[in-house]
Design an enzyme around this catalytic site. Structure first.
Site, mmCIF file in Angstrom:
data_model
loop_
_atom_site.group_PDB
_atom_site.id
_atom_site.type_symbol
_atom_site.label_atom_id
_atom_site.label_comp_id
_atom_site.label_asym_id
_atom_site.label_seq_id
_atom_site.Cartn_x
_atom_site.Cartn_y
_atom_site.Cartn_z
ATOM 1 N N ARG A 46 42.409 41.293 40.852
ATOM 2 C CA ARG A 46 41.174 41.440 41.606
ATOM 3 C C ARG A 46 40.325 42.595 41.082
ATOM 4 O O ARG A 46 39.105 42.583 41.165
ATOM 5 C CB ARG A 46 41.485 41.651 43.092
ATOM 6 C CG ARG A 46 40.234 41.616 43.977
ATOM 7 C CD ARG A 46 40.537 41.837 45.444
ATOM 8 N NE ARG A 46 40.974 43.202 45.696
ATOM 9 C CZ ARG A 46 42.149 43.539 46.196
ATOM 10 N NH1 ARG A 46 43.035 42.595 46.506
ATOM 11 N NH2 ARG A 46 42.473 44.804 46.390
ATOM 12 N N TYR A 98 15.139 32.429 45.547
ATOM 13 C CA TYR A 98 16.212 31.454 45.720
ATOM 14 C C TYR A 98 16.599 31.369 47.196
ATOM 15 O O TYR A 98 16.741 32.389 47.884
ATOM 16 C CB TYR A 98 17.404 31.860 44.854
ATOM 17 C CG TYR A 98 18.650 31.052 45.121
ATOM 18 C CD1 TYR A 98 18.630 29.661 45.055
ATOM 19 C CD2 TYR A 98 19.841 31.675 45.460
ATOM 20 C CE1 TYR A 98 19.771 28.920 45.318
ATOM 21 C CE2 TYR A 98 20.989 30.939 45.717
ATOM 22 C CZ TYR A 98 20.942 29.557 45.650
ATOM 23 O OH TYR A 98 22.055 28.825 45.921
ATOM 24 N N ASP A 167 16.389 39.500 39.764
ATOM 25 C CA ASP A 167 17.194 38.316 39.457
ATOM 26 C C ASP A 167 16.582 37.675 38.214
ATOM 27 O O ASP A 167 15.464 37.169 38.253
ATOM 28 C CB ASP A 167 17.164 37.349 40.646
ATOM 29 C CG ASP A 167 18.088 36.159 40.450
ATOM 30 O OD1 ASP A 167 18.325 35.769 39.294
ATOM 31 O OD2 ASP A 167 18.555 35.597 41.461
ATOM 32 N N LYS A 191 24.283 29.151 35.694
ATOM 33 C CA LYS A 191 23.161 28.430 35.120
ATOM 34 C C LYS A 191 23.196 28.488 33.587
ATOM 35 O O LYS A 191 24.094 27.951 32.965
ATOM 36 C CB LYS A 191 21.850 28.965 35.691
ATOM 37 C CG LYS A 191 21.834 29.100 37.223
ATOM 38 C CD LYS A 191 22.171 27.830 37.959
ATOM 39 C CE LYS A 191 21.871 27.879 39.450
ATOM 40 N NZ LYS A 191 22.686 28.816 40.246
#
Length: 379
Positions: A46, A98, A167, A191
């Site tokens: 993690r 978004y 972003d 993406k």
């Protein structure tokens, strides 16, 4: 190294175990340490993983920044950044962002005592409320491809002691937001960076050492690391990032040319299309890169539902950035979290259709759009 070489050879095979040309996938959840006084570089997956670290180091080199943190999704990356804020802080956004980012702000910020504002045009900002902690920018924005003057926002925000978060999902490689003074850059690596619609991932990037320490702690605490296999998938995908984006942008330019003159199209949106001012801004910030996402509205004599249903090469699906071309209706598929009155105010109509252009043969894409427009023509 030039950019294309760095994307492919940024991880030096000579430094890898056994001289492997690609880095191995380390799946171990935990690592042995030699004794109680000497913890190893890696302890628990993690926190850190060798394969994930290899990708983070590679992307930091590509992005030109000091620190990069890979997360399990794009929204996980945004969530890591939003966990910098505390009760009483204010965050300002451009209004067409978004839908997932808006959903976080409109639902979770209230629980945390954080305030937010949406601005239709960040370029018109001249002052910030004194409690502003950050300005969050998407440029080009989603889904109307508006362009924000990043340098202006940076100067304004920094004057008020606020951070600028950007972003950059739509235009990796094409605009270096750190050179413009941005403090934090986030990506949905799902993406273009992944590029094949087969991985979920996010990235948080910064040059600030103090912020980097906070991000490492927050990511570890939230428990949203990128898995080793997904890290390997991005290492593989990023090698063709420039090749894919170059090909898709060539296709996009031809599609913009075709749709701009078609009688069935009433409005077309692409980076820099809103005004001469935004076009000039985009030329300065991103070299005028068109990107691979456009949105269109059809004339009243064309049925947008019939248009979407008739497409055969463009698949009806959310997301973008893959080699495959997709079409979606933002109002119901990506921005469904926006209330209707806000969608109406911004211009996210039911008739607005977003095209994410891929790398198929341009003749097939143009032919598909032409036949779908003909089917959609109301008799």
């Amino acid at each position: 190294m030039k950019l294309q070489t760095k994307l492919i050879k940024g991880i030096n095979a000579k430094t890898l175990p056994y001289g492997a040309v690609v880095p191995p996938i380390f799946l171990a959840s935990t690592y042995v340490q030699s004794d109680l006084d000497h913890p190893g570089t890696f302890g628990y997956q993690r926190s850190k993983n060798p394969t994930t670290n290899a990708f983070e180091t590679l992307f930091a080199s590509v992005e030109g920044c000091k620190h990069c943190f890979a997360t399990s999704t794009g929204m996980a990356a945004t969530s890591v950044v939003f966990n910098l804020f505390k009760s009483g802080d204010r965050v300002i956004f451009n209004s067409n962002i978004y839908g997932g980012t808006f959903r976080y702000a409109s639902t979770l910020f209230e629980n945390q005592g954080i305030k937010y504002e949406l601005k239709a045009d960040l370029n018109e900002l001249t002052e910030l409320p004194p409690d502003t902690r950050a300005v969050f920018v998407e440029t080009p924005s989603n889904p109307l491809l508006r362009i924000t003057d990043v340098k202006k926002i940076v100067e304004l925000a920094h004057k008020h002691g606020a951070l600028v978060i950007a972003d950059n999902t739509f235009l990796p490689l094409h605009q270096n937001l750190f050179e413009l003074g941005v403090d934090i850059v986030v990506y949905s690596a799902t993406k273009y960076i992944g590029g094949h619609a087969d991985v979920l991932a996010g990235l948080v990037c910064t040059n600030d050492d103090v912020l980097a320490e906070r991000f490492a702690l927050i990511k570890n605490t939230l428990g949203c690391p990128l898995s080793p296999f997904d890290s390997y998938t991005l290492i593989r995908g990023i090698k063709t990032l420039k090749l894919r984006m170059d090909a898709a942008q060539k296709n996009t330019a031809r599609i913009v040319e075709f749709l701009s003159t078609h009688e069935g199209v009433s409005q077309i949106y692409f980076a820099g299309s809103h005004s001469a001012h935004e076009k000039a801004l985009h030329a300065q910030q991103a070299g005028g890169a068109l990107g691979c996402v456009i949105s269109v509205e059809l004339n009243e004599g064309w049925d947008y539902k019939a248009f979407c249903a008739a497409l055969k090469v463009f698949d009806l699906a959310v997301s973008l950035g893959g080699v495959e071309s997709l079409v979606c209706q933002p109002a119901t598929m990506t921005h469904e979290s926006y209330p209707k009155e806000l969608k109406d105010e911004i211009g996210i109509k039911d008739s607005l259709i977003r095209l994410a252009v891929g790398c198929e043969d341009i003749d097939d894409l143009l032919g598909d759009l032409a036949q779908a427009l003909e089917v959609a023509r109301k008799k």
